[in-house]
Design an enzyme around this catalytic site. Structure first.
Site, mmCIF file in Angstrom:
data_model
loop_
_atom_site.group_PDB
_atom_site.id
_atom_site.type_symbol
_atom_site.label_atom_id
_atom_site.label_comp_id
_atom_site.label_asym_id
_atom_site.label_seq_id
_atom_site.Cartn_x
_atom_site.Cartn_y
_atom_site.Cartn_z
ATOM 1 C CG ASP A 146 3.326 -56.524 -24.464
ATOM 2 O OD1 ASP A 146 2.521 -55.577 -24.742
ATOM 3 O OD2 ASP A 146 4.058 -57.280 -25.467
ATOM 4 C CE LYS B 83 7.366 -58.611 -26.687
ATOM 5 N NZ LYS B 83 6.983 -59.994 -26.657
#
Length: 267
Positions: A132, A8
């Site tokens: 995350d 990401k």
């Protein structure tokens, strides 16, 4: 069974305050990109783990993949598995590679063992592995707040943009990065970013880690400047670094000696 954990990028990243649990509150956009590891799990007589590709600075037992397997085994009756990880996402880059591997391990075991655990429960399990990690369960662009685990959908689409990732041979620890940053209010409300063209992001967005990290590691800031000089519509350090990405409409030649360099098309 095989799957392909993806990296990401962070679009904007604001450190907004220190939490009582020792973490920091942040505001950022997580956006998945098609830079992938390969993760495979097969039945075995005895559980084992093997990793190839880019090497990690951790023992097998400390690897997030095996921590995810141990977590699932502590809750459910999981058979012995041989787990194989081929690393292509560079570690310690701000790209979430370790978190992706952990979250995809949870999803892989869930499917392989037909546990039928819903996404919400997988997100809670992932949260115990890393701040995350939950993002990679649903793996869709979101505005993330809290410590990076509270999500709100975003209408941002970077479809058909070329993305270049450049990571110099520099390591920035997350602990070091947070120690050098001063919390503040977001410079721009990220839930309104979808209304702006990418060409204007440069004028309104910030990654709060960049200033102090560029001062300590000038090579990272130089990469960002070079990506803009090559025609990037937007460029930023991802997470707390040390990888920098640039968004382009057309391909350009890159020359970054001794750096990890990757190019992909966003979806």
């Amino acid at each position: 069974m095989i799957c392909f954990p993806n990296a990401k990028i962070n679009i904007g990243l604001y450190v907004t305050g220190k939490r009582s649990d020792g973490f920091h509150n942040i505001e950022t956009i997580f956006y998945p990109i098609p830079l992938n590891d390969a993760l495979e799990a097969v039945g075995a007589d005895e559980s084992s783990f093997r990793q190839t590709g880019l090497m990690l600075n951790s023992a097998d037992g400390d690897n997030l993949v095996m921590k995810a397997y141990a977590l699932m085994s502590s809750i459910h009756d999981i058979p012995p598995l041989h787990i194989y990880l081929q690393k292509a996402i560079p570690p310690e880059a701000g790209l979430g590679g370790g978190s992706a591997d952990a979250a995809f391990t949870l999803k892989l075991i869930n499917e392989l063992c037909n546990l039928q655990i819903p996404a919400g429960k997988l997100e809670k399990a992932a949260a115990s592995l890393g701040a995350d990690c939950p993002f990679f369960i649903r793996n869709k662009p979101v505005v993330a707040t809290g410590k990076g685990n509270v999500f709100k959908p975003t209408g941002i689409s970077l479809k058909n943009y070329l993305i270049y990732i450049v990571k110099p041979p520099v390591t920035v620890s997350t602990k070091e990065a947070y120690a050098m940053v001063k919390p503040r209010k977001p410079a721009f409300p990220l839930d309104k970013l979808a209304s702006l063209p990418v060409t204007e992001w440069r004028n309104v967005l910030a990654n709060d880690f960049e200033r102090s990290i560029f001062e300590k590691y000038p090579v990272i800031g130089e990469i960002k400047n070079k990506l803009y000089a090559l025609g990037a519509e937007y460029a930023s350090m991802s997470g707390s670094g040390s990888a920098v990405y640039g968004l382009f409409k057309t391909a350009v030649p890159l020359n970054f000696p001794n750096c990890f360099v990757w190019k992909g098309m966003l979806r």
